[in-house]
Design a protein around this motif. Structure first.
Motif, PDB file in Angstrom:
ATOM      1  N   UNK A 164      -7.542  16.715  13.966  1.00 27.86           N
ATOM      2  CA  UNK A 164      -6.823  15.416  13.813  1.00 27.86           C
ATOM      3  C   UNK A 164      -6.919  14.829  15.146  1.00 27.86           C
ATOM      4  N   UNK A 165      -7.125  15.834  16.223  1.00 29.28           N
ATOM      5  CA  UNK A 165      -7.212  15.001  17.611  1.00 29.28           C
ATOM      6  C   UNK A 165      -8.847  14.392  17.676  1.00 29.28           C
ATOM      7  N   UNK A 166      -9.725  14.969  16.915  1.00 25.83           N
ATOM      8  CA  UNK A 166     -10.838  14.221  17.100  1.00 25.83           C
ATOM      9  C   UNK A 166     -10.965  13.103  16.293  1.00 25.83           C
ATOM     10  N   UNK A 167     -10.215  12.960  14.909  1.00 23.87           N
ATOM     11  CA  UNK A 167     -10.664  11.691  14.077  1.00 23.87           C
ATOM     12  C   UNK A 167      -9.140  11.022  13.569  1.00 23.87           C
ATOM     13  N   UNK A 168      -8.067  11.456  13.740  1.00 26.68           N
ATOM     14  CA  UNK A 168      -6.816  11.128  13.388  1.00 26.68           C
ATOM     15  C   UNK A 168      -6.557  11.633  11.960  1.00 26.68           C
ATOM     16  N   UNK A 169      -5.680  10.973  11.236  1.00 25.93           N
ATOM     17  CA  UNK A 169      -5.530  11.545   9.625  1.00 25.93           C
ATOM     18  C   UNK A 169      -6.296  11.268   8.838  1.00 25.93           C
ATOM     19  N   UNK A 170      -6.535  12.143   7.891  1.00 28.48           N
ATOM     20  CA  UNK A 170      -7.519  12.231   6.778  1.00 28.48           C
ATOM     21  C   UNK A 170      -7.089  11.552   5.786  1.00 28.48           C
ATOM     22  N   UNK A 171      -8.160  10.966   4.931  1.00 28.85           N
ATOM     23  CA  UNK A 171      -7.895  10.186   3.886  1.00 28.85           C
ATOM     24  C   UNK A 171      -8.164  10.889   2.593  1.00 28.85           C
ATOM     25  N   UNK A 172      -8.843  12.296   3.021  1.00 27.07           N
ATOM     26  CA  UNK A 172      -8.813  13.205   1.715  1.00 27.07           C
ATOM     27  C   UNK A 172      -8.780  14.438   2.280  1.00 27.07           C
ATOM     28  N   UNK A 173      -7.867  15.373   1.741  1.00 28.68           N
ATOM     29  CA  UNK A 173      -7.772  16.909   1.837  1.00 28.68           C
ATOM     30  C   UNK A 173      -8.097  17.403   0.392  1.00 28.68           C
TER      31      UNK A 173
ATOM     32  N   UNK B  24     -11.682  21.236   3.225  1.00 29.27           N
ATOM     33  CA  UNK B  24     -12.429  20.118   3.549  1.00 29.27           C
ATOM     34  C   UNK B  24     -11.757  18.844   3.766  1.00 29.27           C
ATOM     35  N   UNK B  25     -11.926  17.908   4.757  1.00 28.72           N
ATOM     36  CA  UNK B  25     -11.289  16.725   4.993  1.00 28.72           C
ATOM     37  C   UNK B  25     -12.387  15.446   5.168  1.00 28.72           C
ATOM     38  N   UNK B  26     -11.903  14.427   4.914  1.00 30.88           N
ATOM     39  CA  UNK B  26     -12.704  13.045   4.893  1.00 30.88           C
ATOM     40  C   UNK B  26     -11.624  12.213   5.865  1.00 30.88           C
ATOM     41  N   UNK B  27     -12.186  11.443   6.719  1.00 29.62           N
ATOM     42  CA  UNK B  27     -11.577  10.621   7.638  1.00 29.62           C
ATOM     43  C   UNK B  27     -11.844   9.154   7.611  1.00 29.62           C
ATOM     44  N   UNK B  28     -11.077   8.203   7.838  1.00 27.05           N
ATOM     45  CA  UNK B  28     -11.276   6.624   7.568  1.00 27.05           C
ATOM     46  C   UNK B  28     -12.609   6.180   7.827  1.00 27.05           C
TER      47      UNK B  28
ATOM     48  N   UNK C 224     -15.360   7.908   7.738  1.00 21.08           N
ATOM     49  CA  UNK C 224     -16.467   8.608   6.880  1.00 21.08           C
ATOM     50  C   UNK C 224     -16.568  10.021   7.582  1.00 21.08           C
ATOM     51  N   UNK C 225     -15.894  10.364   8.634  1.00 22.61           N
ATOM     52  CA  UNK C 225     -16.169  11.528   9.203  1.00 22.61           C
ATOM     53  C   UNK C 225     -15.956  12.774   8.394  1.00 22.61           C
ATOM     54  N   UNK C 226     -16.338  13.883   8.384  1.00 25.45           N
ATOM     55  CA  UNK C 226     -16.106  14.972   7.624  1.00 25.45           C
ATOM     56  C   UNK C 226     -16.246  16.196   8.313  1.00 25.45           C
ATOM     57  N   UNK C 227     -14.937  16.948   8.008  1.00 28.27           N
ATOM     58  CA  UNK C 227     -14.577  18.356   8.572  1.00 28.27           C
ATOM     59  C   UNK C 227     -14.509  19.375   7.407  1.00 28.27           C
ATOM     60  N   UNK C 228     -14.938  20.502   7.871  1.00 24.31           N
ATOM     61  CA  UNK C 228     -14.622  21.895   7.268  1.00 24.31           C
ATOM     62  C   UNK C 228     -14.409  22.862   8.013  1.00 24.31           C
ATOM     63  N   UNK C 229     -13.309  23.715   7.409  1.00 22.10           N
ATOM     64  CA  UNK C 229     -12.720  24.569   8.078  1.00 22.10           C
ATOM     65  C   UNK C 229     -12.606  25.886   7.309  1.00 22.10           C
ATOM     66  N   UNK C 230     -12.754  26.897   8.094  1.00 23.16           N
ATOM     67  CA  UNK C 230     -12.516  28.185   7.324  1.00 23.16           C
ATOM     68  C   UNK C 230     -11.837  29.077   8.290  1.00 23.16           C
TER      69      UNK C 230
ATOM     70  N   UNK D 137       0.526  16.465  11.689  1.00 24.55           N
ATOM     71  CA  UNK D 137      -0.280  17.748  11.427  1.00 24.55           C
ATOM     72  C   UNK D 137       0.480  18.476  10.585  1.00 24.55           C
ATOM     73  N   UNK D 138       2.028  18.345  10.681  1.00 23.48           N
ATOM     74  CA  UNK D 138       2.713  19.134   9.854  1.00 23.48           C
ATOM     75  C   UNK D 138       2.431  18.747   8.328  1.00 23.48           C
ATOM     76  N   UNK D 139       2.417  17.399   8.131  1.00 19.35           N
ATOM     77  CA  UNK D 139       2.069  16.863   6.628  1.00 19.35           C
ATOM     78  C   UNK D 139       1.034  17.256   6.348  1.00 19.35           C
ATOM     79  N   UNK D 140      -0.358  17.482   7.110  1.00 16.98           N
ATOM     80  CA  UNK D 140      -1.590  17.942   6.609  1.00 16.98           C
ATOM     81  C   UNK D 140      -1.353  19.421   6.289  1.00 16.98           C
TER      82      UNK D 140
END
Length: 187
Positions: free
Chosen positions: A48-57, A74-78, A80-86, A168-171
């Motif tokens: 979230x601090x890197x990219x803001x609120x995701x458009x896809x979770x 997996x999240x995508x951001x406004x 086009x950035x992508x984040x994967x988390x494990x 962050x809580x909403x995510x």
């Protein structure tokens, strides 16, 4: 270090540690135990601090005995950035690693949660290391910031504003719903 890797395009976070103990808060469903609110929240906050609120979770996870043991997100951001988390509290696969990929290079860190050292690589050969300064390990810097803001009479943190906490809580709630995790019978 700003701009050192060009436009940031993606990030990958792994935060795995085997420390489930059913007599502790982390293993207790009555105290909202599990990976999500103990370690996954850290990776979500970094994204979230890197990219803001995701458009896809998109999330999947392992829920047993009323707690989540692990998540893959997996999240995508406004832009086009992508984040994967494990994240996992039941195994060490992946340990604690971070990779931020930019158009001109990447930043990698092992044990990134401590914030002590990152490696920045541009191209095939150029590599630089950046080390943290001061007492950045543990929660003391966070406590110090909160105490300072309270002394200043602030009603809202300048470091972590209310909107950040709410987002962050909403995510986290979205992930929780997607993996089928319900907090019931909380103490």
């Amino acid at each position: 270090m700003e701009g050192a890797i060009g436009k940031v395009e993606s990030a990958k976070f792994t935060y795995c540690m085997k420390f489930i103990n059913y007599s502790s808060k982390v293993g207790d469903p009555k105290r909202a135990g599990g990976a999500l609110l103990d370690i996954t929240i850290c990776t979500i906050t970094y994204a979230y601090r890197l990219f803001g609120y995701p458009v896809k979770i998109e999330s999947k996870g392992l829920v047993q005995s009323g707690i989540d043991h692990e998540e893959e997100i997996y999240m995508e951001f406004p832009a086009g950035e992508k984040v994967s988390i494990r994240a996992s509290i039941v195994d060490f696969k992946g340990l604690e690693k971070m990779k931020i990929q930019g158009s001109e290079g990447q930043i990698k860190a092992f044990l990134y949660h401590a914030g002590q050292k990152v490696v920045c690589r541009k191209g095939l050969f150029k590599k630089e290391q950046y080390k943290g300064k001061g007492a950045t390990i543990g929660y003391m810097p966070e406590f110090d910031t909160v105490a300072s803001e309270i002394r200043e009479g602030l009603k809202e943190s300048q470091v972590v504003p209310l909107q950040t906490t709410s987002d962050v809580m909403h995510i986290l709630d979205t992930i929780r719903a997607q993996i089928g995790l319900e907090y019931t019978n909380l103490e």
